[in-house]
Every structure is written in structure tokens, then in C-alpha cells.
Motif scaffolding. Sequence first.
Motif, mmCIF file in Angstrom:
data_model
loop_
_atom_site.group_PDB
_atom_site.id
_atom_site.type_symbol
_atom_site.label_atom_id
_atom_site.label_comp_id
_atom_site.label_asym_id
_atom_site.label_seq_id
_atom_site.Cartn_x
_atom_site.Cartn_y
_atom_site.Cartn_z
ATOM 1 N N THR A 195 3.089 0.186 12.716
ATOM 2 C CA THR A 195 4.171 1.128 13.389
ATOM 3 C C THR A 195 5.388 1.198 13.015
ATOM 4 N N TYR A 196 5.778 0.055 11.973
ATOM 5 C CA TYR A 196 7.021 -0.006 11.626
ATOM 6 C C TYR A 196 7.663 1.213 10.693
ATOM 7 N N ILE A 197 6.499 2.086 10.140
ATOM 8 C CA ILE A 197 6.673 3.180 9.536
ATOM 9 C C ILE A 197 6.145 4.239 10.617
ATOM 10 N N MET A 208 -1.174 5.576 0.244
ATOM 11 C CA MET A 208 -1.624 4.291 -0.418
ATOM 12 C C MET A 208 -0.866 3.009 -0.025
ATOM 13 N N GLN A 209 0.541 3.238 0.480
ATOM 14 C CA GLN A 209 1.203 2.209 0.655
ATOM 15 C C GLN A 209 1.215 1.199 -0.351
ATOM 16 N N SER A 210 0.822 -0.106 -0.026
ATOM 17 C CA SER A 210 0.760 -1.252 -1.093
ATOM 18 C C SER A 210 -0.169 -1.048 -2.213
ATOM 19 N N MET A 211 -1.213 -0.296 -1.769
ATOM 20 C CA MET A 211 -2.275 -0.168 -2.848
ATOM 21 C C MET A 211 -1.481 0.681 -4.081
ATOM 22 N N ILE A 266 4.213 -7.996 -3.888
ATOM 23 C CA ILE A 266 4.970 -8.069 -2.489
ATOM 24 C C ILE A 266 6.111 -6.972 -2.788
ATOM 25 N N ASN A 267 6.857 -6.637 -1.667
ATOM 26 C CA ASN A 267 7.556 -5.685 -1.744
ATOM 27 C C ASN A 267 8.882 -5.643 -2.796
ATOM 28 N N SER A 268 9.372 -6.880 -2.899
ATOM 29 C CA SER A 268 10.327 -7.302 -3.725
ATOM 30 C C SER A 268 9.911 -6.816 -5.248
ATOM 31 N N SER A 322 9.640 9.225 6.715
ATOM 32 C CA SER A 322 9.714 8.399 7.945
ATOM 33 C C SER A 322 9.819 7.137 7.027
ATOM 34 N N GLU A 323 9.425 6.729 6.168
ATOM 35 C CA GLU A 323 9.491 5.385 5.527
ATOM 36 C C GLU A 323 10.904 5.336 4.992
ATOM 37 N N SER A 324 11.335 6.354 4.310
ATOM 38 C CA SER A 324 12.646 6.409 3.534
ATOM 39 C C SER A 324 13.793 6.156 4.665
ATOM 40 N N ARG A 369 14.496 -2.805 5.893
ATOM 41 C CA ARG A 369 14.409 -4.325 5.184
ATOM 42 C C ARG A 369 14.072 -4.186 3.595
ATOM 43 N N ASN A 370 13.415 -2.952 3.371
ATOM 44 C CA ASN A 370 13.314 -2.651 1.852
ATOM 45 C C ASN A 370 14.684 -2.633 1.143
ATOM 46 N N ARG A 371 15.685 -1.908 1.982
ATOM 47 C CA ARG A 371 16.717 -1.890 1.409
ATOM 48 C C ARG A 371 17.716 -3.271 1.053
ATOM 49 N N LEU A 401 11.540 5.962 -5.702
ATOM 50 C CA LEU A 401 10.534 6.037 -6.423
ATOM 51 C C LEU A 401 9.359 5.241 -5.537
ATOM 52 N N TYR A 402 9.953 4.108 -5.155
ATOM 53 C CA TYR A 402 9.064 3.238 -4.694
ATOM 54 C C TYR A 402 8.474 3.726 -3.144
ATOM 55 N N PHE A 403 9.248 4.325 -2.385
ATOM 56 C CA PHE A 403 8.673 4.928 -1.414
ATOM 57 C C PHE A 403 7.906 6.228 -1.481
ATOM 58 N N LEU A 413 5.952 6.386 -4.197
ATOM 59 C CA LEU A 413 4.604 5.957 -4.558
ATOM 60 C C LEU A 413 3.777 5.451 -3.449
ATOM 61 N N CYS A 414 4.280 4.968 -2.399
ATOM 62 C CA CYS A 414 3.824 4.422 -1.313
ATOM 63 C C CYS A 414 3.251 5.577 -0.518
ATOM 64 N N SER A 415 3.769 6.882 -0.658
ATOM 65 C CA SER A 415 3.280 7.686 0.370
ATOM 66 C C SER A 415 2.481 8.791 -0.432
ATOM 67 N N LEU A 424 -3.701 -9.675 -1.110
ATOM 68 C CA LEU A 424 -4.158 -9.374 0.584
ATOM 69 C C LEU A 424 -3.047 -10.267 1.168
ATOM 70 N N TYR A 425 -1.668 -9.959 0.680
ATOM 71 C CA TYR A 425 -0.451 -10.529 1.371
ATOM 72 C C TYR A 425 -0.729 -12.154 1.354
ATOM 73 N N ASP A 426 -0.308 -12.545 2.410
ATOM 74 C CA ASP A 426 -0.249 -14.271 2.521
ATOM 75 C C ASP A 426 -1.753 -14.509 3.132
ATOM 76 N N GLY A 434 -3.074 -2.234 1.763
ATOM 77 C CA GLY A 434 -1.883 -1.438 2.181
ATOM 78 C C GLY A 434 -1.778 -1.696 3.689
ATOM 79 N N VAL A 435 -0.644 -1.082 4.051
ATOM 80 C CA VAL A 435 -0.404 -1.222 5.769
ATOM 81 C C VAL A 435 -1.121 0.041 6.204
ATOM 82 N N SER A 436 -1.320 1.004 5.542
ATOM 83 C CA SER A 436 -2.148 2.353 5.982
ATOM 84 C C SER A 436 -3.468 1.875 6.568
#
Length: 311
Positions: free
Chosen positions: A29-31, A65-68, A117-119, A163-165, A170-172, A194-196, A198-200, A246-248, A264-266
Motif C-alpha cells: 500500500t506504500y505506493i 513490473m516494480q522490482s522485476m 535492491i532499490n539503491s 502514484s509512485e513518483s 524513501r527512494n529520494r 527513469l527508475y519510477f 521502469l517500475c511502472s 527475493l529481497y532478504d 516485485g511488490v506488485s
Amino acid sequence: MENNQELQSLLDRTVAVCRSLTGDGRQATYIPELATVDPSLFSVSSATLGGALVSSGDTGARFSMQSMSKVMSLSFALEKFGYDEVFSHVGMEPCSEPFNSIMKLEMTSSTPLNPFINSGSIVIAGLIAGRIGAGAMEEMLDFASRMTGSKNGLAVNERVYMSESSTADRNRALAYFMRSSGTLSFEVEKSLDLYFRLCSIEVGTDDLAVMGATLANAGVNPLTGERLTSVDTSYTVTGIMSVCGLYDESGWFAVKAGIPAKSGVSGGIVCAVPGRMGLAVFSPPLGKGGNSVAGVEAVSRLSMELKLRGM
Ligand code: GLU
């Protein structure tokens, strides 16, 4: 078993069994836009290296796609800039902190641990945006469309992007921190934009299964026959999927399912099993580690039934 009928009935059975798990977990829900997706949607697709595409469930479902997308941007960057250049900006080690953690960046070195990871992915996006300039997103969409064999071409879901942008504090924070330490070499807002985007990018599990199959097929899309990456790039990317996908929960997933994958978080998971096939699942509710609950179970069952583990 890669006879299409057998594969179809295996996918149908997997959907029937794992659908009951779509009530477990909670969608992201954070996006805010991700919270509007129907949590009961569930689809599974497989693409063999022989070019057969078999799917089951709500196969018309479209999602971001989010992180995919990080699989695709890493593949693209390796092809354009080469291994040495890419890995002078990011590492390739698993991360035990959450995907959007700032802690490791500050405590260890300023270089992100890995490109998933996001960074790490923001650094890759910065590299692409900085080197290619204004046409970067168009080139990325073209690359993604060819990697997935999408007939009409992939596109950004503008609502998800907005919505993401508009909520990405946090990403900023990550990007400004990396800019201050010199890790992010390009402008923060242009790298993030570009990152946002691509995730969308919007896909279905058929698209992702073909993307996985392209990597599994040493860089050649098995449906179109087009080479998208070198053999080396495909091995580098699937190698990183194996340890960081798969993250942590990457270690746990490696034991449970044992195949290269990226979530991905979707609620999607894309898998690339070298020499065998691509697989993809979609089910929005996520577990504590941010991975699709029903999706992880479906991939694990398919890996066992198709004897994919350890390939
Ligand atoms: N766009 C998401 C973010 O940056 C991607 C996260 C994910 O799927 O892991 O937070």
C-alpha cells in the motif's frame, strides 16, 4: 515434462491449489495505486525454450513490473556498458536488510550491495539516463518489449508512475544520499524518473515468462529467435537472481524453490531456469518479506514437479 498438455494441466492444478493462499498476506500500500488492485487475481505462465507459451488462471491480469524491471535494466546496462563498468557502480552480494534500506549504504561502503535492491537499481537507472539521455525510456521500452516478445509493445501505467513518483520519499532519500557520496553519478530527479517509469511498465505473466525464457535461453528470445543479450550477460543476470532475487528472503527461497527468480511488490515473480524455461506468477498479497505468498508457493511447487531445482 515439457509436453504442452501436461504442462497445461500442471499449471491448472497449481492454480487450483495455490489460489486458496491468495487470502494470506497483504498487498503493498506504500505506493497507493498498488492498493487498488484486486487481491484475488492469480495467474501463472511458463515459456519453454522450444517456444511454447502455456498459462493458467487470470491470464489477462496486467500489473506493474516494480522490482522485476531491475532484471531488465541490469541486462540492458550490461549490454550497453559492459560488466566492468556496471560492477564498478554496484556489487553482486545478497543483502540482509530490506530492499529500501539506507543503513548498509552508510555503514559499509557507499556502493550498493547489488543491482536488485532499490539503491543499486537507482544507480543503474542513473547510469542509463546519464549515458543515453532523453531517449532512454523509449530505448528501455523497446528492449523490454523485445525481451518479452510483446506483440503490441509494452507501456508505462501512468497512474502507477504518478502514484509512485509522488510518494517516493524513501527512494529520494536513498538517491540524495548516494549523490552526496558520489555513488550516483547523474542528476537525482532524472535518475529517479527513469527508475519510477521502469517500475511502472505494465505486463502480464505471459510477458514475464518470455522474459525469463530469454535469459534462460542464453539471451535469445525463444519465441521470436531474436538475441537480446550476450550469453555472458544472461549468466550474470541469472546468477544475481539466484542470490539476490527475493529481497532478504533470497536464501530461504533458494532453499525452498532453488531457481533464479526476481520478485516485485506488485506481487509478481519472474523466474529464469537456464537451459530449461521461464516461469512467472502473479498474486498481489505479500508476506512479511515483501514476496507474493501464493506466488512463492506456486513457483516452489512447479520447481519440484518440473525438477527445475539445481539446474
Ligand atoms: N517501485 C518500488 C520501489 O521503489 C519497487 C519495489 C519492489 O518491487 O521491490 O519501492
